[in-house]
Write a protein that holds these residues in place. Sequence first.
Motif, PDB file in Angstrom:
ATOM      1  N   ARG B 573       0.466  -1.199   0.298  1.00 20.65           N
ATOM      2  CA  ARG B 573       0.000  -0.228  -0.092  1.00 20.65           C
ATOM      3  C   ARG B 573       1.048   1.175   0.376  1.00 20.65           C
ATOM      4  N   ARG B 574       1.954   1.291   0.892  1.00 26.59           N
ATOM      5  CA  ARG B 574       2.786   2.594   0.973  1.00 26.59           C
ATOM      6  C   ARG B 574       3.663   2.766  -0.024  1.00 26.59           C
ATOM      7  N   ILE B 575       3.835   1.231  -1.075  1.00 25.21           N
ATOM      8  CA  ILE B 575       5.064   1.747  -2.376  1.00 25.21           C
ATOM      9  C   ILE B 575       3.511   2.628  -2.854  1.00 25.21           C
ATOM     10  N   LEU B 576       3.024   1.616  -3.598  1.00 28.68           N
ATOM     11  CA  LEU B 576       1.645   2.138  -4.697  1.00 28.68           C
ATOM     12  C   LEU B 576       1.218   4.083  -4.672  1.00 28.68           C
ATOM     13  N   ASP B 577       1.401   4.147  -3.117  1.00 31.90           N
ATOM     14  CA  ASP B 577       0.909   5.717  -2.547  1.00 31.90           C
ATOM     15  C   ASP B 577       1.710   6.677  -3.084  1.00 31.90           C
ATOM     16  N   GLU B 578       2.990   5.718  -2.275  1.00 33.27           N
ATOM     17  CA  GLU B 578       4.250   6.987  -2.809  1.00 33.27           C
ATOM     18  C   GLU B 578       4.189   6.734  -4.316  1.00 33.27           C
ATOM     19  N   VAL B 579       4.157   6.063  -5.160  1.00 27.76           N
ATOM     20  CA  VAL B 579       4.322   5.760  -6.896  1.00 27.76           C
ATOM     21  C   VAL B 579       3.257   6.789  -7.419  1.00 27.76           C
TER      22      VAL B 579
END
Lengths: 270, 721
Positions: B573-579
């Motif tokens: 979730r964090r990676i998707l958000d960050e990207v």
Amino acid sequence: MERPTWAPGEVDLSRPSIARVYDYFLGGAHNFAVDRDAAERVVAVMPQLPDVLRRNRAFLGRAVRYLVDQGVRQFLDLGSGIPTAGNVHEIAHRAAARSRVVYVDSDPVAVAHGRSILAGDDRVAVLRADAADPASVLDSAEVTTLLDLEQPVAVLLIAVLHFVPDTDDPVGIVAGYRDRLPSGSFLVITHAGFEAGEEQPEWARARDIYDSAVTPMTYRDRARFARLFTGFDLVEPGAVRIPLWRPDSPDDVDDIARHYPGYAAVGRKP
Amino acid sequence: MTEQVGQRVPTARAGSEPMVRANVAAFARVWASTVMGSSYVPMTRAEVRQHLEALTEVLVDTLRATPFRTEPGYEIGTRLVEAHFTGTDTLGRTVQLLGDDLLSILGLPEDEVTRSRLAALQGAVSAGYARALRERTLAEQEAIRAAVLDARDGAEARLRASEARFRAMFTEAAIGIGMADLGGRILDVNQAFQEILGFTAEEMKSRNVRELMHPEDAASVWRLYEQLVRGECDHYRSEKRFYTRSGEQVWTNLTLSLVRDEHGEPQYQVAMVEDVTDRHLLQNRLRYQALHDPLTELPNRALFLERLNRAFSSKEKHTRLGLCYLDLDGFKMINDSLGHETGDLLLVEVGRRLKESVDGNGRMVARMGGDEFVILVEDTTGTEDVITVADRVLAEFRQPVRIGGHELSVSASIGIVERAVVGTTAADLMRDADITLYWAKADGKSRWALYDPERNAREVARFTLSATMPAALERDEFYVDYQPLVGLHDGTVLGVEALVRWQHPEFGRLAPDRFIELAEETGLIVALGRWVLRTACQQARRWLDEFGKHAPFVSVNLAVRQSRDPDLVSDVRRILDEVGLSPHHLQLELTESAIMGTADEPLEALRALSDMGVRIAIDDFGTGYSNLAYLRHLPVHELKVAGSFMEGLRAEEGADPVDEQIVSTLVSLAHALGLTVTAEGVETPAQAERLRTIGCDAGQGWFFARPGPPDAVERLLRDQL
């Protein structure tokens, strides 16, 4: 091979001893054929030597009388030899009867003789030791019993240091005594020597005979002689030919005296 | 000399006449200067004059006295000597002066009477002088001889005392002391030496030092001895054994010294011997204890290594040796279930069997600790020699061990190394044997394994890889290639599979099969997977920006360990958000076993991801044991059919009907469950065509595109725009 210091000393009469040769030159009979033979060999090349030695001995008398005048009552005579005529204690006692004298020599015969003639005089002691080792002298029972090293002492090195080669550090030996003595002490030295260019062929020959027959000898000039007094103030007239040091009489100052092959001086520790 | 005191003549009379007194002083002055320098006198010049003046007065008085007596002349001669006018010239000059000048200077009549009196007086002075000088000389000679005797007595007394001290020291010393000449003839030994060897001094003296040689003496002992008696060395110390009179051995510390004479020539040898037998035996015992295992009494690790190192130090060119590194199988279980005592008894029995079956003949069995034993086989000719030993050991263990009512089956695994000593080290050998033992265990136990340098190299490489992987991740040595997933009905790129690569500085470009398993073992897979996920998502985001609705989703592999990582959902979730990527642009691929054979938590995580909108694919479908019934309950969107099924679809004509039927069935099944299907490993147009006919949704494989960098994918995408 080095002899350990605690080993008993040997009495070897097959070799001349400095002390007995000196005695012979002063007209004594405390000597043996081997000593007289060596003495005569030296005299043969240096006929004036007996006179030279007599004048050296006469200086001792003048120096001791001077020291007594200066108030010195303690004498340490290093390399004293056979106690023959004109000894330190005789001169000193004539001037100040309570003077105390310690004679030091490494020659067992000289020491035995000294002890025998001085037995019963509790103002005088004879120590057998190597004068080149100040501690062995100053810490000996004879010295600590008879002398008070808190009071001025006169250290006499009469015709001794020319038998100490430079490799044995004569300046250091003298310093070893100096550093243990209080202010007001005196150092008296006579020493064979001459200035550059003065050497007579017979002096060299005499030395060669001493070197081979008696003990090696080193002549030193006035400057090297004076260096032995490091840490002392020379009293008048300084370092001079032996007969010229405070002569008793103008008659004693002759041509021989002015070209005498040896120096004398008296220094006072400030 | 006391007799002369009585003969002294009063001297007052001459001094009473002023005239004469002046003359007396004048004569004394002449006399003084005449004799001055002829003798050493401890007086000043003035004192000499005074002394001679007194003598002159005596002379005058004597000459004028009535009756005339010559005794005062003797007195004068005596007093000259007493004043130390001992020089031989003094008398001659004096006598001459008296004859020449005395009468004239003193103003005395030079008549015959006076002259004859003077002559008599000269004779008396000479005689007195001679007698006094003789007395003095004899006295001084006596004195100096007495002094010599005194000095000698003193020296001898000291010598005797010194000798007595040394004698006592020699006799009483607790240490043995002996003296011998340079030829070795024993001259004397002290009590302690006699006690050490049991021989009397007399018995010892009849022997030679060389007879005390002991067969076990180090060669250096006697070499040093020869050097010493030749005067080349002055002393040495060594340990030396002697035989006693009763034939027993004594161990000693021996110090031998050379005694030289005063000219440095060798004279004697002196031995000092200290009995250290007790200490030696104790040391031996301690050494045995230090080098043996108390339980099995086998040599321990220290002794084994000592022997091994010794074998290596004898570097003959062709020397070979071998090791069997042995470990009991399942020993821990025996220990745990039957107790340590039983375990220890088993070890004792194992040690006994090993010792009996293989020990000796250049073979050494040692216990390395625990249930590990090692057999050193020296001077081997090849591997066979060591295999023979290992086979014998395995055979020995087939017989069960009976301990306290238990019949225990024992087996062992053995690692074998055999090689030439040149080019290797003891440490290498031990390490390789240990590794090989591990292989024997891994290969199924109760067997031996032979060291294989290639296998080792592979394992070393694996180890190197796993060890360097964390740093490689930090140094950006990894990168991601992408392989398109292509729609079969229209040929468009639907998605791309992200495939991680390692550009290794030493081994070059490495495919995932070289390191993913290692990463799983070490746990680095979680960090590596996260990095791949982020990299792929960033790439997907860039494509989205460029290609909009034509942009492909990225399909990222999820290792088993990752799927069980509790942070998986939050990480994604964090990676998707960050990207800034929407979840439906991401697909996660898991193997069947990762999804099926697991507990509930991973499923929870997958559901969460699925709910979020992330696609879940089952990778390599058909190769595991999927529970088809269970499949419908799983949060899965796609099946990726394993490439192995494509083999039968490869040929243009006459495809394998079974493979085709299986794929067809899988596709039907998937569609029935609402899942899409991607076929992996599509390599030929025929395969692609058959799959399309079957109704498979997408294909992946070399036929479409090989994995490649992002720009390769971009070219494809642009082509289809």
